[in-house]
Design a protein around this motif. Structure first.
Motif, mmCIF file in Angstrom:
data_model
loop_
_atom_site.group_PDB
_atom_site.id
_atom_site.type_symbol
_atom_site.label_atom_id
_atom_site.label_comp_id
_atom_site.label_asym_id
_atom_site.label_seq_id
_atom_site.Cartn_x
_atom_site.Cartn_y
_atom_site.Cartn_z
ATOM 1 N N ASP A 1 -12.857 7.591 13.379
ATOM 2 C CA ASP A 1 -13.805 8.142 12.403
ATOM 3 C C ASP A 1 -13.194 9.121 11.406
ATOM 4 O OD1 ASP A 1 -15.933 6.614 13.354
ATOM 5 O OD2 ASP A 1 -16.428 8.109 14.879
ATOM 6 N N GLU A 2 -11.891 9.043 11.197
ATOM 7 C CA GLU A 2 -11.276 9.841 10.142
ATOM 8 C C GLU A 2 -11.319 9.025 8.854
ATOM 9 O OE1 GLU A 2 -7.918 12.181 10.507
ATOM 10 O OE2 GLU A 2 -8.109 12.486 12.661
ATOM 11 N N ALA A 3 -11.626 9.692 7.768
ATOM 12 C CA ALA A 3 -11.704 9.005 6.481
ATOM 13 C C ALA A 3 -10.306 8.696 5.958
ATOM 14 C CB ALA A 3 -12.448 9.871 5.475
ATOM 15 N N LEU A 4 -10.170 7.518 5.393
ATOM 16 C CA LEU A 4 -8.924 7.146 4.727
ATOM 17 C C LEU A 4 -8.877 7.921 3.413
ATOM 18 C CD1 LEU A 4 -6.596 5.112 5.242
ATOM 19 C CD2 LEU A 4 -7.836 3.487 3.824
ATOM 20 N N PRO A 5 -7.756 8.552 3.081
ATOM 21 C CA PRO A 5 -7.677 9.275 1.809
ATOM 22 C C PRO A 5 -8.104 8.375 0.647
ATOM 23 C CG PRO A 5 -5.731 9.727 3.126
ATOM 24 C CD PRO A 5 -6.500 8.637 3.835
ATOM 25 N N GLU A 6 -8.764 8.968 -0.335
ATOM 26 C CA GLU A 6 -9.364 8.195 -1.422
ATOM 27 C C GLU A 6 -8.365 7.301 -2.149
ATOM 28 O OE1 GLU A 6 -12.061 8.966 -5.334
ATOM 29 O OE2 GLU A 6 -12.430 10.187 -3.551
ATOM 30 N N GLN A 7 -7.176 7.821 -2.433
ATOM 31 C CA GLN A 7 -6.177 6.984 -3.114
ATOM 32 C C GLN A 7 -5.830 5.769 -2.261
ATOM 33 O OE1 GLN A 7 -2.236 8.567 -3.671
ATOM 34 N NE2 GLN A 7 -1.673 6.993 -5.133
ATOM 35 N N MET A 8 -5.682 5.968 -0.950
ATOM 36 C CA MET A 8 -5.377 4.843 -0.061
ATOM 37 C C MET A 8 -6.537 3.859 -0.024
ATOM 38 S SD MET A 8 -3.249 6.179 3.203
ATOM 39 C CE MET A 8 -1.948 7.373 3.009
ATOM 40 N N GLN A 9 -7.775 4.355 -0.065
ATOM 41 C CA GLN A 9 -8.931 3.461 -0.098
ATOM 42 C C GLN A 9 -8.868 2.559 -1.323
ATOM 43 O OE1 GLN A 9 -12.788 5.319 0.272
ATOM 44 N NE2 GLN A 9 -12.033 6.760 1.822
ATOM 45 N N GLY B 1 -7.399 -2.833 -3.641
ATOM 46 C CA GLY B 1 -6.584 -3.623 -4.555
ATOM 47 C C GLY B 1 -5.616 -4.538 -3.816
ATOM 48 N N ALA B 2 -4.989 -4.020 -2.757
ATOM 49 C CA ALA B 2 -4.043 -4.830 -1.979
ATOM 50 C C ALA B 2 -4.762 -5.996 -1.301
ATOM 51 C CB ALA B 2 -3.334 -3.961 -0.941
ATOM 52 N N LEU B 3 -5.973 -5.751 -0.798
ATOM 53 C CA LEU B 3 -6.748 -6.833 -0.171
ATOM 54 C C LEU B 3 -7.143 -7.884 -1.210
ATOM 55 C CD1 LEU B 3 -8.964 -4.768 2.277
ATOM 56 C CD2 LEU B 3 -7.231 -6.470 2.917
ATOM 57 N N ARG B 4 -7.519 -7.445 -2.423
ATOM 58 C CA ARG B 4 -7.842 -8.409 -3.480
ATOM 59 C C ARG B 4 -6.613 -9.259 -3.820
ATOM 60 N NH1 ARG B 4 -10.919 -4.161 -5.583
ATOM 61 N NH2 ARG B 4 -9.232 -3.506 -6.938
ATOM 62 N N ARG B 5 -5.458 -8.599 -3.940
ATOM 63 C CA ARG B 5 -4.234 -9.347 -4.250
ATOM 64 C C ARG B 5 -3.887 -10.311 -3.136
ATOM 65 N NH1 ARG B 5 -3.093 -4.255 -6.210
ATOM 66 N NH2 ARG B 5 -1.894 -3.607 -4.386
ATOM 67 N N LEU B 6 -4.092 -9.884 -1.903
ATOM 68 C CA LEU B 6 -3.813 -10.743 -0.750
ATOM 69 C C LEU B 6 -4.700 -11.982 -0.795
ATOM 70 C CD1 LEU B 6 -2.423 -11.160 2.069
ATOM 71 C CD2 LEU B 6 -4.451 -10.050 3.012
ATOM 72 N N HIS B 7 -5.996 -11.781 -1.027
ATOM 73 C CA HIS B 7 -6.928 -12.909 -1.047
ATOM 74 C C HIS B 7 -6.671 -13.812 -2.252
ATOM 75 C CE1 HIS B 7 -9.154 -11.905 2.494
ATOM 76 N NE2 HIS B 7 -9.317 -10.665 2.067
ATOM 77 N N ALA B 8 -6.251 -13.245 -3.353
ATOM 78 C CA ALA B 8 -5.963 -14.052 -4.547
ATOM 79 C C ALA B 8 -4.722 -14.923 -4.318
ATOM 80 C CB ALA B 8 -5.758 -13.153 -5.770
ATOM 81 N N ALA B 9 -3.801 -14.446 -3.502
ATOM 82 C CA ALA B 9 -2.552 -15.181 -3.258
ATOM 83 C C ALA B 9 -2.720 -16.279 -2.220
ATOM 84 C CB ALA B 9 -1.454 -14.214 -2.802
ATOM 85 N N LEU C 1 0.834 -1.207 0.000
ATOM 86 C CA LEU C 1 0.000 0.000 0.000
ATOM 87 C C LEU C 1 0.869 1.258 0.000
ATOM 88 C CD1 LEU C 1 -2.903 1.086 0.156
ATOM 89 C CD2 LEU C 1 -2.785 0.797 2.622
ATOM 90 N N SER C 2 1.899 1.251 0.815
ATOM 91 C CA SER C 2 2.821 2.386 0.886
ATOM 92 C C SER C 2 3.478 2.639 -0.467
ATOM 93 C CB SER C 2 3.881 2.100 1.956
ATOM 94 O OG SER C 2 4.916 3.030 1.904
ATOM 95 N N GLN C 3 3.926 1.583 -1.106
ATOM 96 C CA GLN C 3 4.606 1.715 -2.392
ATOM 97 C C GLN C 3 3.652 2.188 -3.490
ATOM 98 O OE1 GLN C 3 6.375 -2.165 -2.795
ATOM 99 N NE2 GLN C 3 8.188 -1.579 -1.613
ATOM 100 N N HIS C 4 2.426 1.643 -3.508
ATOM 101 C CA HIS C 4 1.463 2.039 -4.532
ATOM 102 C C HIS C 4 0.977 3.480 -4.342
ATOM 103 C CE1 HIS C 4 1.278 -2.222 -5.633
ATOM 104 N NE2 HIS C 4 0.826 -1.775 -6.788
ATOM 105 N N CYS C 5 0.940 3.940 -3.097
ATOM 106 C CA CYS C 5 0.516 5.321 -2.823
ATOM 107 C C CYS C 5 1.692 6.289 -2.842
ATOM 108 C CB CYS C 5 -0.182 5.403 -1.458
ATOM 109 S SG CYS C 5 -1.777 4.586 -1.428
ATOM 110 N N ASN C 6 2.899 5.732 -2.886
ATOM 111 C CA ASN C 6 4.126 6.531 -2.887
ATOM 112 C C ASN C 6 4.221 7.433 -1.656
ATOM 113 O OD1 ASN C 6 6.622 7.204 -3.995
ATOM 114 N ND2 ASN C 6 5.790 8.989 -5.040
ATOM 115 N N VAL C 7 3.898 6.852 -0.494
ATOM 116 C CA VAL C 7 4.033 7.556 0.784
ATOM 117 C C VAL C 7 4.729 6.629 1.770
ATOM 118 C CG1 VAL C 7 2.028 9.062 0.475
ATOM 119 C CG2 VAL C 7 1.739 6.860 1.585
ATOM 120 N N LYS C 8 5.280 7.205 2.802
ATOM 121 C CA LYS C 8 6.005 6.423 3.804
ATOM 122 C C LYS C 8 5.057 5.457 4.512
ATOM 123 C CE LYS C 8 9.694 9.677 4.720
ATOM 124 N NZ LYS C 8 10.750 8.879 4.147
ATOM 125 N N LEU C 9 5.608 4.332 4.910
ATOM 126 C CA LEU C 9 4.838 3.303 5.601
ATOM 127 C C LEU C 9 4.170 3.864 6.852
ATOM 128 C CD1 LEU C 9 3.998 0.328 5.828
ATOM 129 C CD2 LEU C 9 6.150 -0.103 6.996
#
Length: 98
Positions: free
Chosen positions: A74-82, A87-95, A53-61
């Motif tokens: 109750d803070e919203a996760l930034p849209e790109q991170m959402q 996508g990361a969860l789909r890849r995790l479940h696919a693996a 997720l960090s690498q795909h969003c290009n932000v620090k871990l």
């Protein structure tokens, strides 16, 4: 005396750096725990997901981890991170072998 003063300054800087690292590690561990509950998965897979997720969003871990942990308050996760998290969860479940 100047070398002693320089050593004190250096040790204070190292101490500050270690304190920041410990604080970052705490929030990263909390985020790993959240992923383990959401996914469900092992701690290693949760770590890998956060790194991905960090690498795909290009932000620090630690930034990704802090944003994820903030959702518990109750803070919203930034849209790109959402998007990237989905996508990361789909890849995790696919693996994961069924």
């Amino acid at each position: 005396m100047d070398s002693l003063a320089a050593e004190v300054v250096e040790l204070r800087a190292k101490n500050d750096q270690l304190n920041r690292a410990l604080a970052s590690r705490t929030v990263i561990d909390q985020a790993c725990g959240m992923v383990m509950v959401l996914a469900p998965c092992s701690s290693q897979r949760a770590w890998d997901l956060l790194v991905d997720l960090s690498q795909h969003c290009n932000v620090k871990l630690r930034t990704v981890a802090a944003a994820l942990v903030a959702t518990a308050e109750d803070e919203a996760l930034p849209e790109q991170m959402q998007r990237e998290l989905r996508g990361a969860l789909r890849r995790l479940h696919a693996a994961v072998p069924r």
